[in-house]
Scaffold this motif. Structure first.
Motif: not given
Length: 622
Positions: A385-394, A444-452
Motif C-alpha cells: 500500500a505504502w509503495e503503491g501510493h509513492l509510485r503514483s507520484f512517479g 533525484t532532484p528532478v523527482q523531488l521537483a515533480n513530487m512538489t
C-alpha cells in the motif's frame, strides 16, 4: 535449326544485358548504388543545425561558419608534407594518422582530415589548396552559444565514431551529431538533411560534370528551429547562485510539467566543447573526478530526500485513514525504536499534523509511518500500500522526460527488504528511517521537483519535459500533455499544503519569506555517511529544500539539493526562495539573501578528503 537456336540464344542474352544496363542507367537512382561506382564522387553540402530558443524567444544556440579540410585518399598525389602540415597547423604524426584513418574508412570516399578551421585559417589556406591534389575544403557550421549556462541541458555535438556509422547509414565519416542533452534527444529534428552532388569522373579520374545531369543531386534542408521550456534568465541566475556549490536544482511549471530550469553544479561554459579545442577541453572536464562537472546532478544524483519526504508520508497516512488533522503525537525530543532513541530538533511537546510539518517533527512522522503498517494484517500488505501510493507520484522510476535517461531513484519494495532480512522477518520498525526520508529511499532532484509539482496541483502532474515548440508550433504529444493522477484524494492535499505554507510563515523557513509572494515549502537536512577504508564516517549534511508558489495558483515548483550544505534553510532554502522571486517578480527584494548566496561558497567543504565522492557513494543515512 541449330544456327537459328544459337542465334536466338545470343539475341536473348544481348537483350538481357541491354535491359539490365538500361534499368541501371535510367531507373536505378539509389544513392547507395551510385556511391559504389568508383567513377562517381559525392560532394556533401551540410545544412545548418536548427537554432534553439528559450521559452521567451531568447536565442540559446545558433551557428557559426567553420571549414573542414577533406581528403579522398586514392586521389592524393606526392606532396610537401611539412609545408602542408604547417599550413594546417598540425604535426606530421597527426597528418599520417588521419590519412591512415581516412584510407581505412574508404580510399575513394571523402573523410575529414582537419576539422573546424576558423575563418582566418580558411582565408590563408584557400588560395593554396590547388597545390594539393586529393584535398579540398568543405564548409559546415559549428554551434554558437548565446549563453554560458545550461551546458547539461543543451548538450554538445561531436564527430561520429565507428559505432555511429555502423548503426545509422545516414551518417558519413567526419559528420557531427548530438551527444548529450537536447542535441542528442532531438538530433533528428536539429540536424536537418544534408544535400549531395554527384560528380562523374573519366578514366583519368578527372571531373567531367554532374552525374546524370544532376538528376540525383539534392539540396540541403536546414534543421528545424525549436523552442525549449527553459527560462534563460532563471537558468543563468540559478547557476550564478550555485557558484562554488555542488548539487542540483530543478524548477517546473506545475500546470504543464515544463522544465523552467535544470541546474547541475559545478558546470561549465558550453562553448568549451566547440571548435578544435573541444577534445582537449572535454578531456580536462571529464578527468576532473572530484568536482565531476560533466556529471548532470539534476537527473543522476540519487540521495535520500530527507524531511521533504515527510509530506509524502503525511499524504499516505491521510489517504489510508490512519490519522487526521486532530491526531496528536507526543515528541520527547525524539522517538524510540525499541530501547534506542532517535533524535528530533522540533523542540518537543505535543504535535499535530500542521505543526508536525512546519516544525519537521521526526516523532510525528515515525508514528504516522507505523500506523500505515499497523492498519494491515501483514507487513507485506502494508508495504504494498505504502509503495503503491509513492509510485503514483512517479517516484522510484524513470519519469519519461525528453532528455537522455538519468537515474530512477529507489522506492524500496517488500522484495527489497526480503532480500536483506528474509521473508516475514522484518517489520516497520526495521525501516523506520523511511518515515523521515532517510534509510533506503533515493530520489533525484528532478523527482523531488515533480513530487512538489504534484502537491502544488493537489494530486496530479504532467511528465516533465524540455521541448516547447517546433518551428513555432506548440507540441501536442499526449505523453506530455495528459495529466497523471496520484492515488491520493484531492481533499488531503489542502491540509498538507497548509502545513507547507506554515513552514514559511512560522516554521523552519520563517526567515526566508519573500514580500508579496505566498510560498509553501519544506526544509530538509540529509545525514551524510560514507565508508573510508572500511570504516563508516559521517560527513557534513546535505541541504535540501522543496517549494512552490504562489500557494493559491502555483506557477513554479522547485527542488534544490546542495551537497554538504548543512541544514535545509541554510543554502538550499535561500537559493529556492531567490529563484522563486526572480521567476515571479523578475527582480530581487531580499538583497540580504542574495548577497549571502552570491558571496558564500562551500569550497572549503569540498576540499576535505573524500568529500567529492560522498554524494555518489552514500546509500544509507542515519
Amino acid at each position: 535449326m541449330r544456327k537459328i537456336l544459337l542465334s536466338s540464344i545470343i539475341v536473348i542474352i544481348g537483350l538481357t544485358f541491354l535491359s539490365r544496363l538500361s534499368y541501371l542507367q535510367i531507373f536505378s537512382f539509389s544513392p547507395d548504388q551510385v556511391l559504389e561506382d568508383p567513377a562517381i564522387k559525392a560532394i556533401y553540402d551540410y545544412p545548418e543545425r536548427g537554432y534553439i530558443y528559450d521559452r521567451n524567444g531568447e536565442l540559446l544556440v545558433g551557428n557559426d561558419p567553420a571549414y573542414d579540410v577533406m581528403v579522398i585518399p586514392r586521389e592524393v598525389k606526392p606532396l610537401d608534407t611539412l609545408e602542408f602540415c604547417s599550413l594546417l597547423g598540425i604535426d606530421k604524426e597527426r597528418f599520417i594518422k588521419q590519412l591512415h584513418r581516412a584510407r581505412v574508412y574508404s580510399p575513394r570516399l571523402p573523410s575529414v582530415l582537419v576539422p573546424q578551421l576558423s575563418k582566418e585559417d580558411y582565408a590563408q589556406l584557400q588560395e593554396k589548396m590547388r597545390k594539393y591534389e586529393g584535398f579540398y575544403i568543405q564548409k559546415r557550421s559549428l554551434r554558437y552559444y548565446n549563453t554560458k549556462s545550461a551546458a547539461n541541458v543543451l548538450g554538445y555535438i561531436s564527430e561520429v565514431n565507428a559505432t555511429d556509422l555502423a548503426r545509422n547509414k545516414y551518417y558519413v565519416q567526419g559528420e557531427l551529431k548530438g551527444r548529450t542533452g537536447v542535441e542528442r534527444y532531438y538530433e533528428d529534428l536539429l540536424r536537418g538533411r544534408k544535400g549531395v552532388q554527384y560528380i562523374q569522373k573519366d578514366r583519368f579520374n578527372r571531373d567531367i560534370g554532374p552525374y546524370k545531369e544532376g538528376a540525383l543531386d539534392t539540396l540541403p534542408e536546414q534543421g528545424k528551429q525549436i523552442s525549449i521550456t527553459l527560462d534563460k534568465e532563471l537558468q543563468e541566475y540559478g547557476e550564478l547562485l550555485m557558484k562554488g556549490k555542488w548539487g542540483g536544482i530543478v524548477a517546473l511549471e506545475p500546470a504543464s510539467g515544463e522544465i523552467l530550469s535544470m541546474i547541475s553544479g559545478p558546470t561549465y561554459d558550453p562553448s568549451l566543447l566547440v571548435g578544435r579545442k573541444r577534445s582537449k577541453n572535454y578531456t580536462q572536464l571529464y578527468n576532473d573526478t572530484i568536482a565531476n562537472p560533466t556529471w548532470d546532478r539534476s537527473i543522476h544524483a540519487q540521495q535520500p530526500p530527507g524531511s521533504p519526504f515527510k509530506v509524502m508520508n503525511a499524504l499516505v497516512a491521510l489517504q489510508e485513514g490512519v490519522l487526521d488533522t486532530d491526531t496528536k503525537v507526543r515528541c520527547y525530543n525524539g522517538f524510540y525504536v525499541g530501547r534506542k532513541k532517535r533524535g528530533c530538533h522540533c523542540g518537543g511537546g505535543t504535535r499535530g499534523l500542521l505543526d508536525g510539518i512546519s516544525k519537521s517533527c521526526n516523532a510525528y512522522f515515525a508514528t504516522a509511518f507505523r500506523k500505515i503498517f499497523e492498519k494491515y494484517d501483514t507487513t507485506d500488505e502494508g508495504m504494498d500500500a505504502w509503495e503503491g501510493h509513492l509510485r503514483s507520484f512517479g517516484l522510484g522510476d524513470y519519469l519519461g522526460y525528453d532528455l537522455p535517461f538519468g537515474q530512477k531513484g529507489r522506492i524500496p519494495s517488500k522484495e527489497y527488504y526480503d532480500r536483506w532480512y528474509g521473508d516475514g522477518r522484518w517489520s516497520s520498525s526495521y525501516i523506520i528511517s523511511n518515515a523521515i526520508g532517510q534509510g533506503e529511499i533515493l530520489l533525484t532532484p528532478v523527482q523531488l521537483a515533480n513530487m512538489t509539482a504534484a502537491i502544488a496541483n493537489r494530486g496530479f502532474f504532467y511528465t516533465p519535459h524540455i521541448l516547447k515548440k517546433i518551428e513555432g508550433k506548440p507540441i501536442k504529444d499526449p505523453k506530455f500533455t495528459e495529466a497523471k493522477h496520484t492515488t491520493i484524494d484531492r481533499e488531503h492535499f489542502e491540509t498538507v499544503v497548509q502545513g507547507m505554507a506554515d513552514v514559511y510563515n512560522k516554521g523552519t523557513a520563517r526567515r526566508l519569506q519573500i514580500p508579496g509572494v505566498t510560498i509553501a515549502g519544506k526544509t530538509g537536512t540529509v545525514e551524510n555517511f560514507t565508508k573510508i577504508d572500511g570504516e563508516r564516517k559521517q560527513l557534513t549534511d546535505h541541504s535540501v529544500f522543496v517549494a512552490f508558489a504562489p500557494v493559491e495558483d502555483p506557477k513554479i515548483a522547485i527542488a534544490v539539493y546542495v551537497e554538504n550544505g548543512y541544514y535545509g534553510a541554510r543554502y538550499a532554502g535561500h537559493i529556492a526562495s531567490l529563484m522563486i522571486e526572480k521567476y515571479l517578480k523578475g527582480e530581487i527584494s531580499r538583497k540580504d539573501l542574495e548577497k549571502r548566496m552570491l558571496e558564500r561558497t562551500l569550497e572549503h567543504e569540498y576540499a576535505k578528503p573524500y568529500s567529492g565522492e560522498d554524494f555518489k557513494i552514500n546509500e544509507y543515512a542515519w
